[in-house]
Design a protein around this motif. Structure first.
Motif, PDB file in Angstrom:
ATOM      1  N   TYR A 182       8.967  53.815  24.729  1.00 38.12           N
ATOM      2  CA  TYR A 182       9.565  52.813  23.850  1.00 38.12           C
ATOM      3  C   TYR A 182       9.551  53.251  22.380  1.00 38.12           C
ATOM      4  O   TYR A 182       9.682  52.419  21.481  1.00 38.12           O
ATOM      5  N   ASP A 183       9.441  54.552  22.145  1.00 32.68           N
ATOM      6  CA  ASP A 183       9.417  55.033  20.763  1.00 32.68           C
ATOM      7  C   ASP A 183      10.698  54.672  20.014  1.00 32.68           C
ATOM      8  O   ASP A 183      10.658  54.381  18.810  1.00 32.68           O
ATOM      9  N   ARG A 184      11.823  54.681  20.705  1.00 30.13           N
ATOM     10  CA  ARG A 184      13.077  54.351  20.029  1.00 30.13           C
ATOM     11  C   ARG A 184      13.113  52.867  19.655  1.00 30.13           C
ATOM     12  O   ARG A 184      13.748  52.494  18.670  1.00 30.13           O
TER      13      ARG A 184
ATOM     14  N   ASP B 194      11.111  52.742  16.511  1.00 33.55           N
ATOM     15  CA  ASP B 194      11.906  53.272  15.395  1.00 33.55           C
ATOM     16  C   ASP B 194      12.880  52.226  14.864  1.00 33.55           C
ATOM     17  O   ASP B 194      13.093  52.120  13.636  1.00 33.55           O
TER      18      ASP B 194
ATOM     19  N   LEU C 213      20.012  48.047  21.542  1.00 33.55           N
ATOM     20  CA  LEU C 213      19.549  49.414  21.712  1.00 33.55           C
ATOM     21  C   LEU C 213      19.402  49.653  23.209  1.00 33.55           C
ATOM     22  O   LEU C 213      18.678  48.929  23.888  1.00 33.55           O
TER      23      LEU C 213
ATOM     24  N   TYR D 203      19.080  52.817  26.298  1.00 32.74           N
ATOM     25  CA  TYR D 203      18.958  54.218  26.651  1.00 32.74           C
ATOM     26  C   TYR D 203      18.226  54.336  27.988  1.00 32.74           C
ATOM     27  O   TYR D 203      17.617  53.371  28.463  1.00 32.74           O
TER      28      TYR D 203
END
Length: 282
Positions: free
Chosen positions: A75-77, A80, A224, A226
């Protein structure tokens, strides 16, 4: 200064007594308000500002799963995107229902002038959050009740996959303060939903969110989305760290996932929304 209370000292001027609402005047060796009410500080460094019966929150097993999963970077994005929503001029950021403080830590790393506070009801989460970042304190409190914060003292409130208390959020935010909300879309983790029987996201969730936050000005909202590839252990942790973890253990979840490939491709799909507290005269 007692090392365990140093982060609490950084946020002492925004804390308020949960019993009488008075300002906090000391955090060592316990949190003390101006009228003399005192509250314990755990040896791990988090303060318990709970009135009445404590809400248990997420279990130790759920928190351990969350820590493993988030530390793997899946879940880094999302983190960010939250960082991008927090102004560099902000002074104090509170993550309500912030769990282990993972996302807040990412924000603090990117915003060196910011001080952070995690509010959660889970002791296992707070034990981790209190030691996660030198500029982040941790407080045990019920997000559904009055928040132990001074009115108008907070610049940014985060609500990331967590319940929201609109009235209290409006109260604690300063004029023009921001609320950053991350909510799952109906496509979030769709590959795991059917296999495990996860609760599906309401198609009208965004509509309900905007109605719930009618006292805020909507500043922007983006989806978001991905793909992540999860090995079996990560997939189990992904399910275990959420609401399903309250009624199913790792073995039960593993059995439910047995029909899925290993690794399994899963979709992260969230909406990141930013709201601004309206001016009192607006």
């Amino acid at each position: 200064m007692d090392d365990r209370t140093e982060p609490l000292a950084l946020v002492a001027d925004v804390l308020a007594c949960p019993l009488c609402g008075a300002d906090v005047v000391a955090v060592r060796p316990s949190v003390l308000c101006a009228t003399g009410h005192a509250f314990d500080v755990a040896r791990q460094g988090y303060a318990s500002l709970v009135v009445g019966r404590a809400v248990a929150g997420d279990s130790a097993e759920m928190i351990a799963a969350r820590d493993r999963f988030l530390s793997a970077g899946h879940y880094d994005r999302v983190s960010d995107a939250v960082v991008d929503a927090v102004p560099s001029t902000a002074g104090v950021c509170v993550d309500v229902g912030g769990g282990t403080g993972h996302h807040l830590t990412r924000v603090l790393d990117a915003r060196p002038g910011l001080t952070g506070l995690v509010i959660d009801s889970s002791k296992p989460a707070l034990k981790r959050a209190a030691r996660r970042h030198p500029r982040a304190a941790a407080v045990a409190a019920d997000a559904w009740a009055a928040l132990p914060l001074r009115s108008g003292s907070i610049d940014v409130v985060l609500s990331l996959f967590a319940p929201r208390n609109p009235a209290e959020t409006v109260r604690v935010l300063g004029t023009g303060g921001l609320l950053v909300v991350v909510t799952p879309t109906p496509r979030h983790l769709a590959e795991l939903v059917a296999a495990v029987g996860l609760v599906r996201v309401d198609e009208r969730k965004e509509e309900r969110l905007n109605r719930q936050l009618a006292d805020f000005e909507a500043m922007g909202s983006d989806v978001l989305e991905y793909r992540i590839d999860l090995n079996r252990a990560d997939a189990i942790d992904d399910v275990l760290m959420g609401p399903s973890g309250h009624h199913a253990d790792a073995d039960t979840i593993a059995a439910s996932l047995a029909s899925l490939p290993d690794p399994v491709a899963a979709t992260v799909s969230v909406r990141v929304s930013v709201f601004r507290a309206k001016r009192a005269d607006s």
